[in-house]
Design a protein around this motif. Sequence first.
Motif, mmCIF file in Angstrom:
data_model
loop_
_atom_site.group_PDB
_atom_site.id
_atom_site.type_symbol
_atom_site.label_atom_id
_atom_site.label_comp_id
_atom_site.label_asym_id
_atom_site.label_seq_id
_atom_site.Cartn_x
_atom_site.Cartn_y
_atom_site.Cartn_z
ATOM 1 N N LYS A 9 -3.722 3.961 -0.776
ATOM 2 C CA LYS A 9 -4.205 3.134 -1.876
ATOM 3 C C LYS A 9 -3.395 1.843 -1.974
ATOM 4 C CE LYS A 9 -5.712 7.025 -4.795
ATOM 5 N NZ LYS A 9 -5.543 7.676 -6.131
ATOM 6 N N TYR B 267 0.850 -1.195 0.000
ATOM 7 C CA TYR B 267 0.000 0.000 0.000
ATOM 8 C C TYR B 267 0.885 1.245 0.000
ATOM 9 C CZ TYR B 267 -3.657 -3.332 1.134
ATOM 10 O OH TYR B 267 -4.522 -4.394 1.085
ATOM 11 N N THR C 288 1.012 5.917 0.234
ATOM 12 C CA THR C 288 0.480 7.268 0.328
ATOM 13 C C THR C 288 1.528 8.205 -0.248
ATOM 14 O OG1 THR C 288 -0.399 8.976 1.829
ATOM 15 C CG2 THR C 288 1.413 7.656 2.655
#
Length: 312
Positions: free
Chosen positions: A182, A168, A170
């Motif tokens: 995301k 993931y 950022t």
Amino acid sequence: MRNSSCILILCLLLTVPALAQKFPPIYLFSYFKGNGEDGLHLAYSRDGYRYQSLKNDKSFLKPAVGQDKLMRDPCIIRGHDGRFHMVWTVSWKEKSIGYASSDDLIHWSEQQNIPVMAHEEGARNCWAPEITYDASSRQYMIYWSTTITGKFPETQDAAENAYNHRLYYTTTSDFKTYSPTKLLYDPGFNVIDANILPVGDRYVMFMKDETRTPPKKNIRLAFSNSLTGPYDKAGPPITGQYWAEGPTALRLVTPWIVYFDKYQDHTYGAVMSDDLKTWTDVSDKISFPKGARHGTVVNIIQRELDELLKEN
């Protein structure tokens, strides 16, 4: 001005081979020991093969944030602002990561606990965060691995506490405000420990295949035209028949070298390549401080090393 000068010098050393030979860069390795309780350790190398600990292998920064107050998997980069920016794993089971910055790697800003997965009720952890800078967007991308309960059931395994990670991310321009988290990469297997670097006009991601049954536990590569993806299918393993994790890649004057933690053997290994396709094991040519665990490498200059060598 001092920080801007450092960036200019390093850019010249990395892009002009003649200058790199006359003024070879110095490689600084950030790592942790034990479980990460005592914080940040640093070592340096002039050739990219032999690393020597600094400050008698004592901590440069004690962890102060997170439930467990750990400083595992420290990743340091030099930002476009000239400052050193560091992220790390603060806890085994927390939804946040640690962040601090420094001008000299000795005096650090107040530590922050960034809740990057607080919005995910089923998130179990945030492990091995790293930072890569995207010059085209002038944004830093921070990325890490997380298991979210119930996600990706096709690769769920009961072994190793049923962890089933994906990557993931950022983005931020100032380490004060952050974009919504995301999904960065789902390679179709349990994946941790990503390390992303620019190569030409693309990006290469080194990662650990964390599959337990049957065990993989090796380092693989994927490529993308954009820092935030999409990344292509992971290639074949570049490491051997041992368990490897925590890859960190470095481009020497010509070849690439990837260091990794051979954690079952309590030592460090390395592989080398000229083309990111064919790899040669050079583990017998490297040396790291005893007990060093999962770290990253950043280039520094002699003046910065001189100040670090004064610490004891």
